[in-house]
Design an enzyme around this catalytic site. Structure first.
Site, PDB file in Angstrom:
ATOM      1  N   GLY A 207       9.692 -39.724  -6.591  1.00 43.69           N
ATOM      2  CA  GLY A 207      10.340 -39.813  -6.048  1.00 43.69           C
ATOM      3  C   GLY A 207      10.248 -37.656  -6.590  1.00 43.69           C
ATOM      4  O   GLY A 207       8.631 -37.543  -6.652  1.00 43.69           O
ATOM      5  N   ASN A 208      10.968 -36.498  -7.100  1.00 43.04           N
ATOM      6  CA  ASN A 208      11.064 -35.344  -6.823  1.00 43.04           C
ATOM      7  C   ASN A 208      12.259 -34.921  -7.150  1.00 43.04           C
ATOM      8  O   ASN A 208      13.265 -35.537  -7.934  1.00 43.04           O
ATOM      9  CB  ASN A 208      10.518 -34.394  -5.211  1.00 43.04           C
ATOM     10  CG  ASN A 208      11.211 -35.068  -4.391  1.00 43.04           C
ATOM     11  OD1 ASN A 208      12.556 -34.097  -4.551  1.00 43.04           O
ATOM     12  ND2 ASN A 208      11.003 -35.168  -3.000  1.00 43.04           N
ATOM     13  N   ARG A 209      12.136 -33.426  -7.815  1.00 41.26           N
ATOM     14  CA  ARG A 209      13.350 -33.144  -8.905  1.00 41.26           C
ATOM     15  C   ARG A 209      13.859 -32.613  -8.383  1.00 41.26           C
ATOM     16  O   ARG A 209      14.989 -31.796  -8.899  1.00 41.26           O
ATOM     17  CB  ARG A 209      12.110 -31.964  -9.676  1.00 41.26           C
ATOM     18  CG  ARG A 209      11.255 -32.683 -11.206  1.00 41.26           C
ATOM     19  CD  ARG A 209      10.853 -32.135 -11.635  1.00 41.26           C
ATOM     20  NE  ARG A 209       9.883 -31.619 -12.619  1.00 41.26           N
ATOM     21  CZ  ARG A 209       9.543 -33.043 -13.246  1.00 41.26           C
ATOM     22  NH1 ARG A 209      10.731 -33.045 -13.564  1.00 41.26           N
ATOM     23  NH2 ARG A 209       8.269 -33.818 -13.862  1.00 41.26           N
ATOM     24  N   SER A 210      14.299 -32.655  -6.612  1.00 40.83           N
ATOM     25  CA  SER A 210      15.234 -31.988  -5.676  1.00 40.83           C
ATOM     26  C   SER A 210      16.467 -32.761  -6.796  1.00 40.83           C
ATOM     27  O   SER A 210      17.047 -33.802  -6.441  1.00 40.83           O
ATOM     28  CB  SER A 210      15.231 -32.391  -4.496  1.00 40.83           C
ATOM     29  OG  SER A 210      16.467 -31.907  -3.985  1.00 40.83           O
ATOM     30  N   ALA A 274      14.185 -31.551  -0.271  1.00 39.94           N
ATOM     31  CA  ALA A 274      13.212 -32.496  -0.008  1.00 39.94           C
ATOM     32  C   ALA A 274      12.778 -33.288  -0.364  1.00 39.94           C
ATOM     33  O   ALA A 274      12.447 -34.175  -0.732  1.00 39.94           O
ATOM     34  CB  ALA A 274      13.066 -32.148  -2.208  1.00 39.94           C
TER      35      ALA A 274
END
Ligand code: C5P
Length: 408
Positions: A207-210, A274
């Protein structure tokens, strides 16, 4: 304080019905005009006379008593600017989802075109019953907004999810609908928000930090200007904006499918999500076991959704992209705006602390393919959402402020 709105407060047969008085009190304090409509079973828990004294209007209940020579349910539906059903019982949620109209409140809901917000309150087992969850899903797709119940002591004496939130929390959740202007009325805005999750196996993901905060702020801002908003969102912890049609997705390919389906019927599209650039080539169906060795995971590139949308863009549609950069190099940003085919690119520097991912603040720079560069400043994401929409508006249709360019 929000400008005064005509709020229809629907009360249904939950033991929490007596708490509707506090909701009415708070809304009145904020200057709104409250019309209460109670179902027959709500009246067993709710002191009707107190409601009439509190609001200065009769509390209507029966479809036929309420006729008074006119078509009362149509009158009430037409004059309401927002319908809030708090508490919403399991029975009423089912009725609303099925479109039944066997009492005054359900008939008003069918005739109304204003936003409808429901605050379910019931025992935990009932709330999580698949039938209720299915109905809530149906209602969400129809732009009915849910204020989710909270965890706490329930009527049965047990602890669980199902409590009606406090009047303050309910007011906060419906605030965007109470603040609505009609400046963007008739404009259909599509916003993507949040991260994407790419499965490695059924329990792990890339995943990502958005946090989704910027996209949700844009969706709320467009709603507050009277636009019809569709939000396609990856997993976040933010309550969905009241009045938006919301599609929840996890992977980039699900986001792509939803964005391509929705794009043709919208005028403005803001791609704030994102999107993960890569996904796992072959996610496993069952959980991958630890094997004492290093894992090699092959990634393949995800489709670039924004570029795909720009190729389908029709005359009159406006496309906005975001760029989360660790180095803000203007020539590169102008190049990105050009090759992605957007009208505007909003860039933020995610390497700086206190702004960007998961923060409440941001610092945005607007860039266009023709080389225009404008700093929108450092501020809260909500304030920047307002500035961004003003700038979009200025560039999109400077000569026809109340006309939606036709593209279909
Ligand atoms: O190329 P980059 O990730 O910097 O582009 C950012 C913009 O492109 C954002 O608007 C994002 O939503 C969008 N994007 C996309 N599909 C991807 C990656 C990014 O639509 N696969």
């Amino acid at each position: 304080m929000a400008s005064s709105k005509r709020v229809l407060l629907g009360i249904t047969g939950s033991i929490a019905a007596y708490r509707s008085l506090d909701i009415a009190r708070l809304l009145r304090q904020e200057g709104h005009d409250i019309q209460m409509v109670a179902t027959r079973s709500a009246l067993r828990f709710f002191p009707r006379l107190n409601g009439e004294v509190f609001t200065g209007h009769p509390v209507y209940s029966d479809l036929f008593d309420a006729m008074g020579g006119g078509v009362r349910h149509i009158e009430l539906a037409d004059k309401s600017q927002i319908i809030l059903i708090a508490p919403a019982s399991a029975d009423f949620i089912a009725k609303l989802a099925l479109g039944l109209a066997d009492d005054l409140l359900s008939t008003i809901c069918l005739a109304a075109t204003c936003p409808i917000v429901i605050a379910p309150a019931m025992e935990e087992k009932m709330y999580f019953h698949p039938a209720i969850q299915e109905h809530l899903k149906t209602l969400r797709a129809r732009r009915v907004q849910e204020i989710p119940p909270e965890k706490g002591p329930l009527a049965s004496g047990k602890e669980g999810v199902g409590r009606l939130p406090s009047p303050e929390r309910i007011l906060e959740a419906i605030q965007p609908s109470l603040n609505v202007s009609d400046a963007w009325s008739g404009i259909r805005v599509l916003v993507s928000a949040g991260p994407t999750y790419e499965p490695i196996d059924p329990v792990r993901f890339l995943g990502n930090r958005s946090s989704g905060k910027m996209g949700y702020a844009l969706a709320r801002e467009a709603l507050s200007r009277g636009a019809a908003v569709t939000l396609v969102t990856g997993p976040t912890n933010i309550p969905p904006p009241v009045g938006a049609r919301v599609f929840q997705i996890e992977t980039a390919r699900e986001m792509e499918e939803n964005m391509h389906r929705e794009f043709p019927s919208h005028d403005l599209c803001i791609m704030a999500a994102a999107v993960g650039d890569y996904r796992i080539s072959s996610p496993t169906i069952s959980k991958r076991k630890k094997d004492g060795k290093d894992w090699e995971i092959l990634l393949c590139e995800n489709p670039d959704i924004l570029s795909g949308l720009s190729q389908k863009k029709k005359k009159g549609q406006f496309l906005v992209g975001f760029a989360a950069e660790t180095e803000m190099e203007i020539p590169l940003l102008i190049g990105k705006a050009t090759h992605k085919g957007v009208d505007i690119l909003l860039a933020n520097d995610v390497s700086r602390s206190g702004i960007g991912f998961s923060s409440d603040n941001n610092d945005l720079t607007l860039v266009t393919p023709s080389g225009e560069v404008l700093a929108l400043g450092h501020d809260s994401k909500q304030v920047l959402a307002g500035r961004a929409l003003d700038e979009i508006w200025n560039r999109w249709k400077p000569t026809a402020p109340n006309q939606v360019p036709k593209h279909e």
